[in-house]
Design a protein around this motif. Structure first.
Motif, PDB file in Angstrom:
ATOM      1  N   SER A 289      41.590  45.563  49.222  1.00 15.67           N
ATOM      2  CA  SER A 289      42.944  45.489  48.684  1.00 15.67           C
ATOM      3  C   SER A 289      43.081  44.436  47.590  1.00 15.67           C
ATOM      4  O   SER A 289      44.045  44.457  46.826  1.00 15.67           O
ATOM      5  CB  SER A 289      43.949  45.215  49.808  1.00 15.67           C
ATOM      6  OG  SER A 289      43.608  44.024  50.507  1.00 15.67           O
ATOM      7  N   ASP A 290      42.121  43.508  47.494  1.00 16.61           N
ATOM      8  CA  ASP A 290      42.158  42.503  46.423  1.00 16.61           C
ATOM      9  C   ASP A 290      41.158  42.805  45.309  1.00 16.61           C
ATOM     10  O   ASP A 290      40.800  41.919  44.523  1.00 16.61           O
ATOM     11  CB  ASP A 290      41.928  41.091  46.985  1.00 16.61           C
ATOM     12  CG  ASP A 290      40.576  40.926  47.670  1.00 16.61           C
ATOM     13  OD1 ASP A 290      39.808  41.917  47.757  1.00 16.61           O
ATOM     14  OD2 ASP A 290      40.279  39.812  48.140  1.00 16.61           O
ATOM     15  N   LEU A 291      40.708  44.073  45.220  1.00 18.13           N
ATOM     16  CA  LEU A 291      39.726  44.443  44.193  1.00 18.13           C
ATOM     17  C   LEU A 291      40.258  44.181  42.787  1.00 18.13           C
ATOM     18  O   LEU A 291      39.521  43.708  41.911  1.00 18.13           O
ATOM     19  CB  LEU A 291      39.336  45.917  44.347  1.00 18.13           C
ATOM     20  CG  LEU A 291      38.361  46.472  43.298  1.00 18.13           C
ATOM     21  CD1 LEU A 291      37.009  45.772  43.381  1.00 18.13           C
ATOM     22  CD2 LEU A 291      38.174  47.987  43.476  1.00 18.13           C
ATOM     23  N   ASP A 292      41.525  44.473  42.553  1.00 16.57           N
ATOM     24  CA  ASP A 292      42.102  44.260  41.221  1.00 16.57           C
ATOM     25  C   ASP A 292      42.065  42.792  40.815  1.00 16.57           C
ATOM     26  O   ASP A 292      42.087  42.475  39.617  1.00 16.57           O
ATOM     27  CB  ASP A 292      43.548  44.765  41.168  1.00 16.57           C
ATOM     28  CG  ASP A 292      43.639  46.283  41.182  1.00 16.57           C
ATOM     29  OD1 ASP A 292      42.608  46.936  40.946  1.00 16.57           O
ATOM     30  OD2 ASP A 292      44.731  46.812  41.444  1.00 16.57           O
ATOM     31  N   GLN A 293      42.023  41.894  41.793  1.00 17.75           N
ATOM     32  CA  GLN A 293      41.938  40.457  41.510  1.00 17.75           C
ATOM     33  C   GLN A 293      40.488  39.968  41.471  1.00 17.75           C
ATOM     34  O   GLN A 293      40.240  38.780  41.287  1.00 17.75           O
ATOM     35  CB  GLN A 293      42.712  39.649  42.565  1.00 17.75           C
ATOM     36  CG  GLN A 293      44.226  39.726  42.433  1.00 17.75           C
ATOM     37  CD  GLN A 293      44.797  41.051  42.881  1.00 17.75           C
ATOM     38  OE1 GLN A 293      44.304  41.658  43.833  1.00 17.75           O
ATOM     39  NE2 GLN A 293      45.825  41.525  42.209  1.00 17.75           N
ATOM     40  N   GLY A 294      39.543  40.873  41.688  1.00 17.44           N
ATOM     41  CA  GLY A 294      38.131  40.483  41.681  1.00 17.44           C
ATOM     42  C   GLY A 294      37.662  39.861  42.973  1.00 17.44           C
ATOM     43  O   GLY A 294      36.628  39.192  43.012  1.00 17.44           O
ATOM     44  N   GLY A 295      38.428  40.059  44.063  1.00 16.37           N
ATOM     45  CA  GLY A 295      38.089  39.442  45.338  1.00 16.37           C
ATOM     46  C   GLY A 295      38.796  38.110  45.511  1.00 16.37           C
ATOM     47  O   GLY A 295      39.786  37.814  44.826  1.00 16.37           O
ATOM     48  N   LEU A 296      38.269  37.304  46.414  1.00 16.36           N
ATOM     49  CA  LEU A 296      38.878  35.997  46.697  1.00 16.36           C
ATOM     50  C   LEU A 296      38.338  34.942  45.741  1.00 16.36           C
ATOM     51  O   LEU A 296      37.130  34.765  45.610  1.00 16.36           O
ATOM     52  CB  LEU A 296      38.568  35.578  48.138  1.00 16.36           C
ATOM     53  CG  LEU A 296      38.950  34.153  48.538  1.00 16.36           C
ATOM     54  CD1 LEU A 296      40.460  33.947  48.453  1.00 16.36           C
ATOM     55  CD2 LEU A 296      38.455  33.835  49.937  1.00 16.36           C
ATOM     56  N   SER A 297      39.241  34.246  45.080  1.00 17.69           N
ATOM     57  CA  SER A 297      38.849  33.153  44.196  1.00 17.69           C
ATOM     58  C   SER A 297      39.791  31.982  44.436  1.00 17.69           C
ATOM     59  O   SER A 297      41.010  32.150  44.438  1.00 17.69           O
ATOM     60  CB  SER A 297      38.915  33.590  42.730  1.00 17.69           C
ATOM     61  OG  SER A 297      38.501  32.545  41.874  1.00 17.69           O
TER      62      SER A 297
ATOM     63  N   ARG B 181      33.168  37.664  45.352  1.00 19.17           N
ATOM     64  CA  ARG B 181      33.458  38.547  44.229  1.00 19.17           C
ATOM     65  C   ARG B 181      33.242  40.018  44.580  1.00 19.17           C
ATOM     66  O   ARG B 181      32.236  40.381  45.188  1.00 19.17           O
ATOM     67  CB  ARG B 181      32.576  38.187  43.033  1.00 19.17           C
ATOM     68  CG  ARG B 181      32.906  38.957  41.762  1.00 19.17           C
ATOM     69  CD  ARG B 181      31.957  38.601  40.636  1.00 19.17           C
ATOM     70  NE  ARG B 181      32.338  39.248  39.390  1.00 19.17           N
ATOM     71  CZ  ARG B 181      31.555  39.312  38.325  1.00 19.17           C
ATOM     72  NH1 ARG B 181      30.349  38.778  38.350  1.00 19.17           N
ATOM     73  NH2 ARG B 181      31.980  39.922  37.223  1.00 19.17           N
ATOM     74  N   VAL B 182      34.193  40.857  44.167  1.00 18.66           N
ATOM     75  CA  VAL B 182      34.029  42.311  44.191  1.00 18.66           C
ATOM     76  C   VAL B 182      34.525  42.863  42.856  1.00 18.66           C
ATOM     77  O   VAL B 182      35.398  42.278  42.216  1.00 18.66           O
ATOM     78  CB  VAL B 182      34.804  42.982  45.355  1.00 18.66           C
ATOM     79  CG1 VAL B 182      34.146  42.690  46.686  1.00 18.66           C
ATOM     80  CG2 VAL B 182      36.270  42.552  45.383  1.00 18.66           C
ATOM     81  N   ARG B 183      33.933  43.980  42.440  1.00 18.57           N
ATOM     82  CA  ARG B 183      34.339  44.603  41.180  1.00 18.57           C
ATOM     83  C   ARG B 183      33.784  46.020  41.125  1.00 18.57           C
ATOM     84  O   ARG B 183      32.771  46.329  41.766  1.00 18.57           O
ATOM     85  CB  ARG B 183      33.821  43.806  39.978  1.00 18.57           C
ATOM     86  CG  ARG B 183      32.294  43.720  39.897  1.00 18.57           C
ATOM     87  CD  ARG B 183      31.820  42.838  38.753  1.00 18.57           C
ATOM     88  NE  ARG B 183      30.364  42.745  38.712  1.00 18.57           N
ATOM     89  CZ  ARG B 183      29.587  43.613  38.064  1.00 18.57           C
ATOM     90  NH1 ARG B 183      30.124  44.626  37.390  1.00 18.57           N
ATOM     91  NH2 ARG B 183      28.269  43.469  38.071  1.00 18.57           N
ATOM     92  N   VAL B 184      34.456  46.858  40.363  1.00 16.46           N
ATOM     93  CA  VAL B 184      33.941  48.199  40.106  1.00 16.46           C
ATOM     94  C   VAL B 184      32.675  48.050  39.255  1.00 16.46           C
ATOM     95  O   VAL B 184      32.658  47.318  38.262  1.00 16.46           O
ATOM     96  CB  VAL B 184      34.991  49.052  39.373  1.00 16.46           C
ATOM     97  CG1 VAL B 184      34.406  50.405  38.987  1.00 16.46           C
ATOM     98  CG2 VAL B 184      36.231  49.237  40.240  1.00 16.46           C
TER      99      VAL B 184
END
Length: 203
Positions: A90-98, A167-170
Motif C-alpha cells: 500500500s506504500d508502493l507509491d511512496q517507494g516503501g518506508l523511508s 525500498r519497493v518500486r515497480v
C-alpha cells in the motif's frame, strides 16, 4: 560533588520542563514521544488519529503503531497491507518506508524483511531468494497468497544496511512485509509481524 549535584538539578529541571503527552485513546504516550506541540519533544513526533497512534514516514505515509517500549526506546509499526490482486504494498507509491534522517528514529536490526514480486536483478544481491526463504511461507498465508509464485527474498536488516529505508518500486520488488525478532525455527503462527523502529534518547 557540588558540581555533580548542580548538573543533576539542571537535568531534572530540563526533563520536568517537558510535559508528558496525554493518552491517545487507551494508549500511553511516553516521553520523549510527542503528539502535540505542547507536550513531549517535537523531534519525536507521532500522531494520535481516531484514538490510535501512528508514525509518519518522510513521504507522509502513516503507519499504525502496534506497541511502544520506552525502556528500550523502541516502537513497532504495522507493515503496509499487500493488495492481493497486484502484489503491491500500500506504500508502493511512496517507494516503501523511508525515515527522515534528520530525526532521531531509525530501523532496528531485529527486523527480517521479506520482498515480493521482484525482478530478476534481485538475484545479483546477497539476499536469500532460494526455495527455503521465509517469504515462501508467507506466500501460503492469507495476505501473501496474492504474491504466490513471484520471485521473493528475505534478509535481516543488519547494521551494514541503511537504517532509514525499506525500498519497493515497480521494476524492483513491489511488495514487502516484516517480522520482528524472527528465529530460524519459528512457525508462521508465531511470527511477530511489524517493523521495529528505535529512537535515540534526547539527552
Amino acid at each position: 560533588m557540588v558540581h555533580a549535584m548542580v548538573f543533576l538539578f539542571i537535568l531534572v529541571t530540563q526533563v520536568s520542563a517537558y510535559r508528558v503527552c496525554p493518552k491517545c485513546g487507551k494508549t500511553k504516550v511516553p516521553y520523549p514521544l510527542s503528539t502535540d506541540d505542547n507536550c513531549g519533544d517535537p523531534r519525536y513526533r507521532i500522531y494520535c488519529n481516531d484514538g490510535g497512534l501512528e508514525f509518519m514516514s518522510a513521504q507522509g505515509f502513516y503507519y499504525k503503531i502496534l506497541s511502544i517500549n520506552p525502556k528500550t526506546n523502541k516502537l513497532v509499526v504495522k507493515p503496509p497491507s499487500i493488495e492481493g490482486d497486484t502484489c503491491y504494498s500500500s506504500d508502493l507509491d511512496q517507494g516503501g518506508l523511508s525515515l527522515d534522517e534528520s530525526l532521531p528514529f531509525n530501523i532496528s536490526t531485529r527486523n527480517t524483511v521479506m520482498l515480493f514480486n521482484c525482478s530478476d536483478n534481485i538475484l545479483l544481491s546477497p539476499l536469500n531468494c532460494s526455495s527455503s526463504s521465509f517469504c515462501r511461507e508467507f506466500e501460503e498465508s492469507g495476505e501473501g497468497c496474492g504474491c504466490r509464485g513471484t520471485l521473493c527474498c528475505h534478509f535481516l536488516k543488519d547494521s551494514a544496511m541503511t537504517s532509514h529505508r525499506i525500498r519497493v518500486r515497480v521494476g524492483g520488488c513491489t511488495a514487502y512485509t516484516c517480522v520482528v525478532d524472527k528465529q530460524a525455527d519459528d512457525s508462521i503462527e508465531s511470527w511477530n509481524f511489524g517493523i521495529e523502529l528505535q529512537w535515540l534518547p534526547p539527552f
